[in-house]
Design an enzyme around this catalytic site. Structure first.
Site, PDB file in Angstrom:
ATOM      1  N   ASN A 265      -1.879 -10.490   8.668  1.00 41.36           N
ATOM      2  CA  ASN A 265      -2.880  -9.452   8.784  1.00 41.36           C
ATOM      3  C   ASN A 265      -4.178  -9.936   8.143  1.00 41.36           C
ATOM      4  O   ASN A 265      -4.210 -10.225   6.947  1.00 41.36           O
ATOM      5  CB  ASN A 265      -2.449  -8.171   8.069  1.00 41.36           C
ATOM      6  CG  ASN A 265      -3.555  -7.114   8.111  1.00 41.36           C
ATOM      7  OD1 ASN A 265      -3.820  -6.544   9.155  1.00 41.36           O
ATOM      8  ND2 ASN A 265      -4.241  -6.907   6.988  1.00 41.36           N
ATOM      9  N   GLU A 266      -5.227 -10.057   8.952  1.00 37.19           N
ATOM     10  CA  GLU A 266      -6.560 -10.342   8.438  1.00 37.19           C
ATOM     11  C   GLU A 266      -6.611 -11.529   7.477  1.00 37.19           C
ATOM     12  O   GLU A 266      -6.958 -11.362   6.289  1.00 37.19           O
ATOM     13  CB  GLU A 266      -7.151  -9.101   7.761  1.00 37.19           C
ATOM     14  CG  GLU A 266      -7.227  -7.899   8.683  1.00 37.19           C
ATOM     15  CD  GLU A 266      -8.017  -6.739   8.093  1.00 37.19           C
ATOM     16  OE1 GLU A 266      -8.345  -6.784   6.893  1.00 37.19           O
ATOM     17  OE2 GLU A 266      -8.332  -5.802   8.836  1.00 37.19           O
TER      18      GLU A 266
ATOM     19  N   GLU B 207      -5.364  -1.963  14.034  1.00 31.73           N
ATOM     20  CA  GLU B 207      -5.864  -1.012  13.026  1.00 31.73           C
ATOM     21  C   GLU B 207      -7.208  -0.469  13.467  1.00 31.73           C
ATOM     22  O   GLU B 207      -8.075  -1.217  13.917  1.00 31.73           O
ATOM     23  CB  GLU B 207      -6.093  -1.669  11.656  1.00 31.73           C
ATOM     24  CG  GLU B 207      -4.852  -1.932  10.874  1.00 31.73           C
ATOM     25  CD  GLU B 207      -5.147  -2.558   9.508  1.00 31.73           C
ATOM     26  OE1 GLU B 207      -6.236  -2.278   8.924  1.00 31.73           O
ATOM     27  OE2 GLU B 207      -4.306  -3.333   9.036  1.00 31.73           O
TER      28      GLU B 207
ATOM     29  N   GLN C 153       0.803  -1.220   0.000  1.00 28.10           N
ATOM     30  CA  GLN C 153       0.000   0.000   0.000  1.00 28.10           C
ATOM     31  C   GLN C 153       0.838   1.273   0.000  1.00 28.10           C
ATOM     32  O   GLN C 153       0.334   2.330  -0.382  1.00 28.10           O
ATOM     33  CB  GLN C 153      -0.944  -0.009   1.199  1.00 28.10           C
ATOM     34  CG  GLN C 153      -1.967  -1.134   1.120  1.00 28.10           C
ATOM     35  CD  GLN C 153      -2.970  -1.097   2.254  1.00 28.10           C
ATOM     36  OE1 GLN C 153      -2.743  -1.691   3.309  1.00 28.10           O
ATOM     37  NE2 GLN C 153      -4.064  -0.400   2.058  1.00 28.10           N
TER      38      GLN C 153
ATOM     39  N   TYR D 173     -13.252  -1.654  12.220  1.00 29.39           N
ATOM     40  CA  TYR D 173     -13.751  -0.505  11.445  1.00 29.39           C
ATOM     41  C   TYR D 173     -15.241  -0.283  11.607  1.00 29.39           C
ATOM     42  O   TYR D 173     -15.711   0.843  11.630  1.00 29.39           O
ATOM     43  CB  TYR D 173     -13.427  -0.690   9.954  1.00 29.39           C
ATOM     44  CG  TYR D 173     -11.945  -0.593   9.668  1.00 29.39           C
ATOM     45  CD1 TYR D 173     -11.347   0.638   9.429  1.00 29.39           C
ATOM     46  CD2 TYR D 173     -11.137  -1.727   9.688  1.00 29.39           C
ATOM     47  CE1 TYR D 173      -9.984   0.744   9.200  1.00 29.39           C
ATOM     48  CE2 TYR D 173      -9.765  -1.634   9.462  1.00 29.39           C
ATOM     49  CZ  TYR D 173      -9.199  -0.397   9.227  1.00 29.39           C
ATOM     50  OH  TYR D 173      -7.852  -0.294   9.016  1.00 29.39           O
TER      51      TYR D 173
ATOM     52  N   ARG E 286       3.783  -0.093  13.106  1.00 27.43           N
ATOM     53  CA  ARG E 286       3.421  -1.395  12.536  1.00 27.43           C
ATOM     54  C   ARG E 286       3.532  -1.322  11.017  1.00 27.43           C
ATOM     55  O   ARG E 286       2.838  -0.520  10.384  1.00 27.43           O
ATOM     56  CB  ARG E 286       1.988  -1.744  12.964  1.00 27.43           C
ATOM     57  CG  ARG E 286       1.439  -3.012  12.334  1.00 27.43           C
ATOM     58  CD  ARG E 286       0.052  -3.351  12.910  1.00 27.43           C
ATOM     59  NE  ARG E 286      -0.458  -4.575  12.331  1.00 27.43           N
ATOM     60  CZ  ARG E 286      -1.377  -4.628  11.358  1.00 27.43           C
ATOM     61  NH1 ARG E 286      -1.917  -3.521  10.869  1.00 27.43           N
ATOM     62  NH2 ARG E 286      -1.766  -5.787  10.880  1.00 27.43           N
TER      63      ARG E 286
ATOM     64  N   GLU F 171      -5.492   1.899  -1.472  1.00 32.02           N
ATOM     65  CA  GLU F 171      -6.557   1.226  -0.720  1.00 32.02           C
ATOM     66  C   GLU F 171      -7.124   0.055  -1.549  1.00 32.02           C
ATOM     67  O   GLU F 171      -8.291  -0.002  -1.884  1.00 32.02           O
ATOM     68  CB  GLU F 171      -7.634   2.248  -0.314  1.00 32.02           C
ATOM     69  CG  GLU F 171      -8.846   1.699   0.423  1.00 32.02           C
ATOM     70  CD  GLU F 171      -8.553   0.809   1.640  1.00 32.02           C
ATOM     71  OE1 GLU F 171      -7.534   0.989   2.301  1.00 32.02           O
ATOM     72  OE2 GLU F 171      -9.372  -0.097   1.877  1.00 32.02           O
ATOM     73  N   TRP F 172      -6.232  -0.872  -1.908  1.00 33.36           N
ATOM     74  CA  TRP F 172      -6.614  -2.124  -2.558  1.00 33.36           C
ATOM     75  C   TRP F 172      -7.539  -1.897  -3.752  1.00 33.36           C
ATOM     76  O   TRP F 172      -7.188  -1.101  -4.617  1.00 33.36           O
ATOM     77  CB  TRP F 172      -7.198  -3.081  -1.507  1.00 33.36           C
ATOM     78  CG  TRP F 172      -6.261  -3.252  -0.337  1.00 33.36           C
ATOM     79  CD1 TRP F 172      -6.457  -2.834   0.954  1.00 33.36           C
ATOM     80  CD2 TRP F 172      -4.939  -3.838  -0.347  1.00 33.36           C
ATOM     81  NE1 TRP F 172      -5.357  -3.136   1.731  1.00 33.36           N
ATOM     82  CE2 TRP F 172      -4.427  -3.756   0.979  1.00 33.36           C
ATOM     83  CE3 TRP F 172      -4.144  -4.440  -1.326  1.00 33.36           C
ATOM     84  CZ2 TRP F 172      -3.154  -4.236   1.323  1.00 33.36           C
ATOM     85  CZ3 TRP F 172      -2.888  -4.927  -0.980  1.00 33.36           C
ATOM     86  CH2 TRP F 172      -2.418  -4.823   0.329  1.00 33.36           C
TER      87      TRP F 172
ATOM     88  N   HIS G  13       0.955  -9.153   4.702  1.00 31.12           N
ATOM     89  CA  HIS G  13      -0.199  -8.278   4.534  1.00 31.12           C
ATOM     90  C   HIS G  13      -0.601  -8.345   3.052  1.00 31.12           C
ATOM     91  O   HIS G  13      -0.541  -7.371   2.331  1.00 31.12           O
ATOM     92  CB  HIS G  13       0.125  -6.857   4.996  1.00 31.12           C
ATOM     93  CG  HIS G  13      -1.070  -5.993   5.275  1.00 31.12           C
ATOM     94  ND1 HIS G  13      -1.235  -5.306   6.462  1.00 31.12           N
ATOM     95  CD2 HIS G  13      -2.161  -5.697   4.525  1.00 31.12           C
ATOM     96  CE1 HIS G  13      -2.370  -4.618   6.427  1.00 31.12           C
ATOM     97  NE2 HIS G  13      -2.950  -4.828   5.254  1.00 31.12           N
TER      98      HIS G  13
ATOM     99  N   TRP H  83      -4.900   3.408  11.668  1.00 31.72           N
ATOM    100  CA  TRP H  83      -4.759   3.143  10.244  1.00 31.72           C
ATOM    101  C   TRP H  83      -5.245   4.379   9.528  1.00 31.72           C
ATOM    102  O   TRP H  83      -6.426   4.673   9.598  1.00 31.72           O
ATOM    103  CB  TRP H  83      -5.590   1.929   9.790  1.00 31.72           C
ATOM    104  CG  TRP H  83      -5.355   1.670   8.328  1.00 31.72           C
ATOM    105  CD1 TRP H  83      -6.056   2.166   7.282  1.00 31.72           C
ATOM    106  CD2 TRP H  83      -4.286   0.878   7.784  1.00 31.72           C
ATOM    107  NE1 TRP H  83      -5.498   1.748   6.103  1.00 31.72           N
ATOM    108  CE2 TRP H  83      -4.409   0.958   6.389  1.00 31.72           C
ATOM    109  CE3 TRP H  83      -3.228   0.141   8.333  1.00 31.72           C
ATOM    110  CZ2 TRP H  83      -3.514   0.298   5.530  1.00 31.72           C
ATOM    111  CZ3 TRP H  83      -2.362  -0.510   7.469  1.00 31.72           C
ATOM    112  CH2 TRP H  83      -2.516  -0.424   6.085  1.00 31.72           C
TER     113      TRP H  83
ATOM    114  N   ASN I 174      -8.209  -5.653  14.436  1.00 28.61           N
ATOM    115  CA  ASN I 174      -8.511  -4.543  13.522  1.00 28.61           C
ATOM    116  C   ASN I 174     -10.006  -4.298  13.558  1.00 28.61           C
ATOM    117  O   ASN I 174     -10.791  -5.247  13.440  1.00 28.61           O
ATOM    118  CB  ASN I 174      -8.112  -4.891  12.088  1.00 28.61           C
ATOM    119  CG  ASN I 174      -6.603  -4.934  11.894  1.00 28.61           C
ATOM    120  OD1 ASN I 174      -5.841  -4.679  12.822  1.00 28.61           O
ATOM    121  ND2 ASN I 174      -6.177  -5.259  10.688  1.00 28.61           N
TER     122      ASN I 174
END
Ligand code: GBH
Length: 469
Positions: free
Chosen positions: A164-165, A370, A19, A295, A76, A424-425, A120, A417, A293
């Site tokens: 990560n995730e 995050e 990213q 959101y 991180r 952003e992907w 990640h 984050w 994480n």
């Protein structure tokens, strides 16, 4: 109300290799699945790629300066597997290892704790060509990669985070296909879940052996799943999604076994024969800290098979669901306010999640690895970014962390984050999560108001309501 966080509470920020780094073909880096995916027409918004991103590969020293200036106690970041081991197996790339070695030393010189994520999402393309995460061999290759980076960086890294995730890697990468490699294979997604878990266990053992002084962790995007009504059918929909989203990871990681209801719910998709004797024991390597994480929240109901389904089903642009084997569950739109991602803002969900973990896994330290928000930032003529909605989001969520701590949760730190606006992907550069703005024409970094505010918080540990709140 002003809230005071304990002495030693970690204030950090987070990023990820693909990213921010750019330098996609430099110094021997090999291609990853995200290079391939982002360069495939139609996969990312505006065809954006991480080729240049925030150019952190060249500007890392300047970025270290921002980290130090913010007064963060931890940073991180993630290590790009194809930068340090271009083909995903065999030879390591000295230049790639040196990049992360310099970064880690630079953090330590500035008194900032390095928290390194091994993965990640940027799988070396060669390993995807050999089957990717649905193939067991990928977990074995990951163990070898882990040994190489832990040998090189060892306990200069304070905390090693394996993944990560993994939810995203498995279900978005191989279920809905909205993330790389873009495959839509329900059974493959569940095999990926298992091989990611297995890879965590194998790599965790490497950390224990080669860097005994380092902390071991994994970061999960746990879902806070709520029912649309008090009906038994809706409660069962919550149970099913909780199994796929949360217990598919928490079960083997912390309790040493996959939940029986998960295996039963997904029996039509797979018989789980990819789980071999001993795997669950391997996965359950004791963790020092669990990364969380957070959101937003998720609202579900049982689908009767007749009425129209909601279109807010987490499929993104794909016709395929990440929720494999749960076709009879519907995902409902939620009340606002929303961020620029369309995600509902609900700080109470974070308190609820932390207290659930505290209740179900007492004694397991937690870290918010995050939390943050995308908004449509504007640079005003004074050259500033008055991102009061992000600032308010951060304030409310950090307050929610404090509330969970008041109720007994053992939370050790918080990472916003993100440090910088970044790729952003699937949404490319259109969505900005940074507390520092990146001007993608000049690569200039501009502190948003939220960065100034976060700096004061990190300095004092005192959480003050933002002006106007
Ligand atoms: C994180 O992913 C990533 O670690 C980070 O790289 C990324 O930039 C950041 O967040 C912001 O997106 O439950 O299917 O309805 C978060 C990814 C966000 C995935 C919420 C699931 C809910 C969709 N998650 N999302 S769904």
């Amino acid at each position: 109300m002003t809230r005071v966080f304990p002495e030693g509470f970690v204030w950090g920020s987070a990023t990820a290799s693909y990213q921010i780094e750019g330098g996609a073909t430099e110094d021997g880096r090999g291609p990853s699945i995200w290079d391939t995916y982002s360069h495939t027409p139609g996969r990312t918004l505006n065809g954006d790629t991480g080729d240049v991103a925030a150019d952190h590969y060249h500007r890392w020293r300047e970025d270290l300066g921002h980290i130090a200036e913010l007064g963060l106690s931890a940073y991180r970041f993630s290590i790009s597997w194809p930068r340090v081991q271009p083909g995903g197996s065999g030879a390591f790339n000295r230049a790639g290892l040196d990049f992360y070695s310099r970064l880690v030393d630079g953090l330590l010189e500035r008194g900032v704790r390095p928290v390194a994520t091994m993965y990640h999402w940027d799988l070396p393309q060669e390993l995807e060509d050999a089957g990717g995460w649905p193939a067991r061999d990928t977990a074995l290759r990951f163990q070898e990669y882990a040994a190489g980076i832990v040998e090189a960086l060892g306990d200069r890294v304070h905390t090693w985070t394996t993944f990560n995730e993994p939810w995203c890697s498995a279900y978005l990468g191989y279920g809905s296909g909205v993330h790389a490699p873009g495959r839509t294979e329900p059974a493959g997604a569940l095999a990926a879940v298992h091989h990611l878990n297995l890879a965590h266990g194998l790599a965790g053992r490497v950390v224990r052996e080669l860097a005994p002084a380092a902390e071991l962790s994994v970061t999960l995007n746990l879902h806070v799943v709520r029912p649309a009504s008090g009906s038994a059918a809706d409660a069962d929909a919550v149970r099913r999604i909780d199994a796929l989203a949360n217990r598919a990871f928490l079960g083997p990681l912390l309790d040493g076994a996959y939940p029986a209801d998960l295996l039963a719910d997904t029996a039509k998709v797979t018989d789980w024969s990819f789980v071999r004797d001993g795997d669950e024991r391997t996965i359950a390597v004791p963790l020092d800290v669990l990364g969380v994480n957070y959101y937003s929240t998720t609202l579900v109901r049982a689908w009767d098979g007749v009425s129209a389904r909601s279109d807010n089903d987490g499929h993104g642009s794909s016709a395929h669901t990440p929720w494999v084997g749960a076709d009879d569950v519907d995902f409902l739109p939620q009340p606002g306010p929303y961020t620029a991602m369309g995600w509902n803002i609900e700080p109470a969900g974070l308190t609820e999640l932390l207290l659930r973990l505290h209740r179900e896994h007492p004694g397991l330290p937690l870290m918010i690895t995050e939390n943050g928000a995308a908004f449509d930032d504007v640079v005003t003529p004074d050259g500033r970014v008055h991102d009061e909605r992000r600032l308010d989001y951060l304030y409310r969520h950090i307050d929610a962390v404090g509330a969970a701590m008041d109720a007994g949760a053992d939370v050790r730190g918080y990472f916003v984050w993100s440090l910088l606006d970044n790729f952003e992907w699937a949404w490319g550069y259109d969505r900005r999560f940074g507390i520092i703005r990146v001007d993608y024409d000049t690569q200039e970094r501009i502190w948003k108001d939220s960065a100034h505010w976060y700096r004061a918080l990190a300095a004092t540990g005192r959480l003050e309501p933002p002006a106007g709140d």
